[in-house]
Design a protein around this motif. Structure first.
Motif, PDB file in Angstrom:
ATOM      1  N   GLU A  74     -10.012  -3.386   3.744  1.00  0.00           N
ATOM      2  CA  GLU A  74      -8.615  -3.728   3.471  1.00  0.00           C
ATOM      3  C   GLU A  74      -8.212  -3.281   2.068  1.00  0.00           C
ATOM      4  OE1 GLU A  74      -8.520  -7.913   4.098  1.00  0.00           O
ATOM      5  OE2 GLU A  74      -8.101  -7.741   6.258  1.00  0.00           O
ATOM      6  N   LYS A  75      -9.098  -3.483   1.109  1.00  0.00           N
ATOM      7  CA  LYS A  75      -8.811  -3.079  -0.269  1.00  0.00           C
ATOM      8  C   LYS A  75      -8.629  -1.567  -0.361  1.00  0.00           C
ATOM      9  CE  LYS A  75     -10.735  -3.347  -4.963  1.00  0.00           C
ATOM     10  NZ  LYS A  75     -11.892  -3.844  -5.770  1.00  0.00           N
ATOM     11  N   GLN A  76      -9.507  -0.810   0.304  1.00  0.00           N
ATOM     12  CA  GLN A  76      -9.413   0.648   0.259  1.00  0.00           C
ATOM     13  C   GLN A  76      -8.146   1.150   0.935  1.00  0.00           C
ATOM     14  OE1 GLN A  76     -13.086   1.814   2.084  1.00  0.00           O
ATOM     15  NE2 GLN A  76     -14.186   1.953   0.143  1.00  0.00           N
ATOM     16  N   TYR A  98      -5.140   0.312  -1.250  1.00  0.00           N
ATOM     17  CA  TYR A  98      -5.108   1.120  -2.470  1.00  0.00           C
ATOM     18  C   TYR A  98      -4.677   2.558  -2.178  1.00  0.00           C
ATOM     19  CZ  TYR A  98      -6.846   3.691  -6.544  1.00  0.00           C
ATOM     20  OH  TYR A  98      -6.953   4.521  -7.626  1.00  0.00           O
ATOM     21  N   LEU A  99      -5.243   3.134  -1.141  1.00  0.00           N
ATOM     22  CA  LEU A  99      -4.988   4.547  -0.869  1.00  0.00           C
ATOM     23  C   LEU A  99      -3.650   4.797  -0.188  1.00  0.00           C
ATOM     24  CD1 LEU A  99      -8.557   5.592   0.279  1.00  0.00           C
ATOM     25  CD2 LEU A  99      -7.405   6.314  -1.815  1.00  0.00           C
ATOM     26  N   PHE A 100      -3.298   3.971   0.788  1.00  0.00           N
ATOM     27  CA  PHE A 100      -2.116   4.265   1.601  1.00  0.00           C
ATOM     28  C   PHE A 100      -0.901   3.428   1.215  1.00  0.00           C
ATOM     29  CE2 PHE A 100      -5.830   5.378   4.181  1.00  0.00           C
ATOM     30  CZ  PHE A 100      -5.563   6.724   4.375  1.00  0.00           C
ATOM     31  N   ARG A 101      -1.050   2.143   1.107  1.00  0.00           N
ATOM     32  CA  ARG A 101       0.109   1.315   0.788  1.00  0.00           C
ATOM     33  C   ARG A 101       0.532   1.469  -0.669  1.00  0.00           C
ATOM     34  NH1 ARG A 101      -0.265  -4.500   3.476  1.00  0.00           N
ATOM     35  NH2 ARG A 101       1.995  -4.216   3.327  1.00  0.00           N
ATOM     36  N   ASP A 102      -0.441   1.754  -1.566  1.00  0.00           N
ATOM     37  CA  ASP A 102      -0.116   1.988  -2.976  1.00  0.00           C
ATOM     38  C   ASP A 102       0.021   3.470  -3.304  1.00  0.00           C
ATOM     39  OD1 ASP A 102      -0.282  -0.742  -3.281  1.00  0.00           O
ATOM     40  OD2 ASP A 102      -2.333  -0.709  -4.051  1.00  0.00           O
ATOM     41  N   CYS A 103      -0.074   4.324  -2.304  1.00  0.00           N
ATOM     42  CA  CYS A 103       0.167   5.777  -2.423  1.00  0.00           C
ATOM     43  C   CYS A 103      -0.848   6.514  -3.285  1.00  0.00           C
ATOM     44  CB  CYS A 103       1.582   6.041  -2.966  1.00  0.00           C
ATOM     45  SG  CYS A 103       2.894   5.333  -1.939  1.00  0.00           S
ATOM     46  N   ASN A 104      -2.027   5.953  -3.511  1.00  0.00           N
ATOM     47  CA  ASN A 104      -3.019   6.651  -4.327  1.00  0.00           C
ATOM     48  C   ASN A 104      -3.746   7.746  -3.564  1.00  0.00           C
ATOM     49  OD1 ASN A 104      -3.030   5.234  -6.996  1.00  0.00           O
ATOM     50  ND2 ASN A 104      -3.383   3.462  -5.675  1.00  0.00           N
ATOM     51  N   ILE A 105      -3.463   7.894  -2.276  1.00  0.00           N
ATOM     52  CA  ILE A 105      -4.086   8.947  -1.498  1.00  0.00           C
ATOM     53  C   ILE A 105      -3.675  10.327  -2.003  1.00  0.00           C
ATOM     54  CG2 ILE A 105      -2.251   9.139   0.244  1.00  0.00           C
ATOM     55  CD1 ILE A 105      -6.053   9.194   0.908  1.00  0.00           C
ATOM     56  N   PHE A 106      -2.574  10.407  -2.735  1.00  0.00           N
ATOM     57  CA  PHE A 106      -2.088  11.689  -3.248  1.00  0.00           C
ATOM     58  C   PHE A 106      -2.680  12.038  -4.613  1.00  0.00           C
ATOM     59  CE2 PHE A 106       1.355   9.895  -0.608  1.00  0.00           C
ATOM     60  CZ  PHE A 106       1.354  10.837   0.394  1.00  0.00           C
ATOM     61  N   ARG A 107      -3.433  11.111  -5.198  1.00  0.00           N
ATOM     62  CA  ARG A 107      -3.988  11.343  -6.522  1.00  0.00           C
ATOM     63  C   ARG A 107      -5.386  11.930  -6.421  1.00  0.00           C
ATOM     64  NH1 ARG A 107      -2.478   5.823  -9.876  1.00  0.00           N
ATOM     65  NH2 ARG A 107      -0.201   5.953  -9.625  1.00  0.00           N
ATOM     66  N   ARG A 108      -5.727  12.772  -7.385  1.00  0.00           N
ATOM     67  CA  ARG A 108      -7.086  13.286  -7.465  1.00  0.00           C
ATOM     68  C   ARG A 108      -7.992  12.190  -7.975  1.00  0.00           C
ATOM     69  NH1 ARG A 108      -7.033  18.888  -7.670  1.00  0.00           N
ATOM     70  NH2 ARG A 108      -9.281  18.759  -7.460  1.00  0.00           N
ATOM     71  N   ILE A 120       3.988   8.119   4.153  1.00  0.00           N
ATOM     72  CA  ILE A 120       3.518   6.797   3.740  1.00  0.00           C
ATOM     73  C   ILE A 120       4.212   5.705   4.539  1.00  0.00           C
ATOM     74  CG2 ILE A 120       3.642   5.137   1.847  1.00  0.00           C
ATOM     75  CD1 ILE A 120       1.280   7.006   1.694  1.00  0.00           C
ATOM     76  N   GLY A 121       5.475   5.922   4.896  1.00  0.00           N
ATOM     77  CA  GLY A 121       6.174   4.946   5.726  1.00  0.00           C
ATOM     78  C   GLY A 121       5.481   4.746   7.058  1.00  0.00           C
ATOM     79  N   GLN A 122       5.059   5.854   7.679  1.00  0.00           N
ATOM     80  CA  GLN A 122       4.332   5.763   8.939  1.00  0.00           C
ATOM     81  C   GLN A 122       2.958   5.123   8.744  1.00  0.00           C
ATOM     82  OE1 GLN A 122       5.281   7.331  12.346  1.00  0.00           O
ATOM     83  NE2 GLN A 122       7.082   6.582  11.310  1.00  0.00           N
ATOM     84  N   MET A 123       2.260   5.500   7.656  1.00  0.00           N
ATOM     85  CA  MET A 123       0.931   4.945   7.411  1.00  0.00           C
ATOM     86  C   MET A 123       0.988   3.455   7.146  1.00  0.00           C
ATOM     87  SD  MET A 123      -1.420   7.070   7.948  1.00  0.00           S
ATOM     88  CE  MET A 123      -2.591   5.785   7.538  1.00  0.00           C
ATOM     89  N   ASN A 124       2.039   2.977   6.486  1.00  0.00           N
ATOM     90  CA  ASN A 124       2.172   1.542   6.246  1.00  0.00           C
ATOM     91  C   ASN A 124       2.191   0.772   7.564  1.00  0.00           C
ATOM     92  OD1 ASN A 124       2.123   1.137   3.461  1.00  0.00           O
ATOM     93  ND2 ASN A 124       4.271   1.676   3.217  1.00  0.00           N
ATOM     94  N   GLN A 125       2.924   1.305   8.547  1.00  0.00           N
ATOM     95  CA  GLN A 125       2.962   0.650   9.851  1.00  0.00           C
ATOM     96  C   GLN A 125       1.576   0.592  10.476  1.00  0.00           C
ATOM     97  OE1 GLN A 125       6.031   2.119  12.543  1.00  0.00           O
ATOM     98  NE2 GLN A 125       7.203   2.896  10.819  1.00  0.00           N
ATOM     99  N   VAL A 164      -0.829  -1.901   8.358  1.00  0.00           N
ATOM    100  CA  VAL A 164      -0.490  -3.313   8.568  1.00  0.00           C
ATOM    101  C   VAL A 164      -0.922  -3.760   9.964  1.00  0.00           C
ATOM    102  CG1 VAL A 164       1.437  -4.927   8.849  1.00  0.00           C
ATOM    103  CG2 VAL A 164       1.408  -3.357   6.916  1.00  0.00           C
ATOM    104  N   ALA A 165      -0.648  -2.936  10.975  1.00  0.00           N
ATOM    105  CA  ALA A 165      -1.038  -3.284  12.347  1.00  0.00           C
ATOM    106  C   ALA A 165      -2.555  -3.351  12.485  1.00  0.00           C
ATOM    107  CB  ALA A 165      -0.450  -2.277  13.327  1.00  0.00           C
ATOM    108  N   ALA A 166      -3.269  -2.407  11.868  1.00  0.00           N
ATOM    109  CA  ALA A 166      -4.729  -2.378  11.968  1.00  0.00           C
ATOM    110  C   ALA A 166      -5.352  -3.585  11.284  1.00  0.00           C
ATOM    111  CB  ALA A 166      -5.267  -1.089  11.366  1.00  0.00           C
ATOM    112  N   GLN A 167      -4.854  -3.931  10.118  1.00  0.00           N
ATOM    113  CA  GLN A 167      -5.402  -5.081   9.408  1.00  0.00           C
ATOM    114  C   GLN A 167      -5.164  -6.373  10.181  1.00  0.00           C
ATOM    115  OE1 GLN A 167      -3.718  -4.991   5.469  1.00  0.00           O
ATOM    116  NE2 GLN A 167      -5.032  -3.316   4.782  1.00  0.00           N
ATOM    117  N   ALA A 168      -4.004  -6.493  10.801  1.00  0.00           N
ATOM    118  CA  ALA A 168      -3.721  -7.682  11.605  1.00  0.00           C
ATOM    119  C   ALA A 168      -4.642  -7.751  12.820  1.00  0.00           C
ATOM    120  CB  ALA A 168      -2.254  -7.676  12.036  1.00  0.00           C
ATOM    121  N   ARG A 169      -4.888  -6.589  13.438  1.00  0.00           N
ATOM    122  CA  ARG A 169      -5.757  -6.555  14.615  1.00  0.00           C
ATOM    123  C   ARG A 169      -7.193  -6.908  14.234  1.00  0.00           C
ATOM    124  NH1 ARG A 169      -5.850  -3.938  19.645  1.00  0.00           N
ATOM    125  NH2 ARG A 169      -7.722  -4.658  20.716  1.00  0.00           N
TER     126      ARG A 169
END
Length: 267
Positions: free
Chosen positions: A153-155, A158-168, A238-243, A246-251
């Motif tokens: 959940e933390k990863q 951090y990467l998708f909901r906080d948009c750090n996936i675009f950072r090196r 990122i909008g699509q990834m947030n959905q 969130v759904a995966a974490q709930a499941r």
């Protein structure tokens, strides 16, 4: 669990009639053309996506297994310029109107957002597979379940909901470790560049592929890959990834209760 646009990607690539990766797998003509264009891409550019310099052949997947989608998705992202060249050649071949029509539909669907989404899905799949493998074992320690899920959940946050996936990121960081393949694995994954001290995510490689392709023409049409501002692409992705996240974490929170974990260990 897949967002609407991601679901369309899976239909185009895997589940639809004459899905693109099915055609590549089962058509000797399409597969041979793809090999030739990959070689030409390496000669022209020096590498494919992610600094890969060899030809990729594997697009095998099993519809009933989630993890089997990761490898062909990642491989497709690495060779997407060659795939587009193959589709353009088939689209203009009047001798096979059905194949030409399928190629044109695929070219219409493959835009900059499609390529970025491939990167996001590949990165997300890498993280999820590493989490799932902790439970795909006969000797799993149930006391580690909560910490494994919290780390996942933390990863993902951090990467998708906080948009750090675009950072090196540094190769030594936990985020890089979660995205890269293990030493003993033959899986593909984001490939560190030997000339750089930082790792690339599949999402970053996708942005490089968009920049390299720039535009292509087919059937009297021109598709400009840089017509949409990068910030808009990132926001949509990122909008699509947030959905999805969130759904995966709930499941996962609903499925992995203490009693469920105990049952899995005793099974």
């Amino acid at each position: 669990m897949r967002a609407d646009r991601f679901d369309e990607i899976f239909k185009l690539l895997f589940t639809g009639e004459h899905a693109l990766l099915k055609d590549i797998r089962f058509s000797h003509l399409w597969a041979a053309k793809l090999v030739d264009w990959q070689r030409q891409l390496v000669e022209e550019r020096g590498y494919q996506g992610g600094s890969i310099t060899h030809v990729i052949h594997s697009f095998t997947f099993a519809p009933h297994r989630f993890e089997s989608f990761y490898t062909p998705l990642f491989n497709l992202l690495m060779i997407i310029p060659a795939v587009i060249w193959v589709l353009k050649a088939i689209a203009t071949d009047w001798r096979d109107p059905k194949a030409s029509s399928r190629a044109k539909r695929a070219l219409e669907a493959i835009d900059a957002q499609f390529i970025l989404d491939l990167g996001l899905i590949s990165d997300y799949g890498a993280i999820c597979l590493r989490m799932l493998r902790h439970f795909d074992s006969h000797s799993k320690d149930p006391s580690l379940t909560r910490s494994i899920i919290r780390q996942w959940e933390k990863q993902t946050n951090y990467l998708f909901r906080d948009c750090n996936i675009f950072r090196r990121v540094s190769p030594a960081s936990p985020q890089a470790a979660s995205l890269a393949p293990s030493q003993a694995s033959d899986e593909p994954g984001p490939v560190p560049l030997e000339s750089e001290s930082m790792c690339k995510t599949a999402t970053q490689i996708a942005m490089e592929q968009i920049s390299y392709i720039a535009e292509h023409d087919y059937a009297d049409r021109i598709r400009a890959f840089q017509s949409v501002p990068p910030t808009q692409l990132l926001e949509e992705g990122i909008g699509q990834m947030n959905q999805v996240v969130v759904a995966a974490q709930a499941r996962v929170a609903a499925d992995f209760t203490d009693s469920t974990d105990l049952y899995m260990c005793l099974e």
